[in-house]
Write an enzyme that holds these catalytic residues in place. Structure first.
Site, mmCIF file in Angstrom:
data_model
loop_
_atom_site.group_PDB
_atom_site.id
_atom_site.type_symbol
_atom_site.label_atom_id
_atom_site.label_comp_id
_atom_site.label_asym_id
_atom_site.label_seq_id
_atom_site.Cartn_x
_atom_site.Cartn_y
_atom_site.Cartn_z
ATOM 1 N N ASP A 12 0.900 -1.141 0.000
ATOM 2 C CA ASP A 12 0.000 0.000 0.000
ATOM 3 C C ASP A 12 0.943 1.195 0.000
ATOM 4 O O ASP A 12 1.630 1.463 0.971
ATOM 5 C CB ASP A 12 -0.880 -0.007 1.245
ATOM 6 C CG ASP A 12 -1.778 1.213 1.326
ATOM 7 O OD1 ASP A 12 -1.806 2.020 0.374
ATOM 8 O OD2 ASP A 12 -2.452 1.369 2.353
ATOM 9 N N ASP A 14 0.785 4.635 -0.196
ATOM 10 C CA ASP A 14 0.613 5.856 0.587
ATOM 11 C C ASP A 14 0.883 5.622 2.072
ATOM 12 O O ASP A 14 0.309 4.735 2.692
ATOM 13 C CB ASP A 14 -0.797 6.411 0.401
ATOM 14 C CG ASP A 14 -1.076 6.773 -1.048
ATOM 15 O OD1 ASP A 14 -0.114 7.065 -1.777
ATOM 16 O OD2 ASP A 14 -2.247 6.771 -1.444
#
Length: 59
Positions: A12, A14
């Site tokens: 992921d 971010d």
């Protein structure tokens, strides 16, 4: 004995690879500038966390 590595690693991005949300904190398009850094449309430099390159190399 060889160490078995995974075939695929999913991140992921971010706040895992860099300290921002890519869809709200930076403005595409991104480009590589003469000093090798990556900047967004407004010239803000895109930087990942310092540990990321080594973690990706070891994966």
């Amino acid at each position: 004995m060889a160490v078995k590595k995974p075939k695929l690693i999913v991140f992921d991005l971010d706040y895992t690879l860099w300290p921002f949300w890519v869809d709200t904190h930076v403005s595409p398009p991104f480009r590589k500038v003469s000093n090798g850094s990556i900047v967004d449309n407004y010239g803000s430099q895109i930087k990942c966390y310092p540990q990321v390159p080594d973690a990706l190399k070891k994966s």
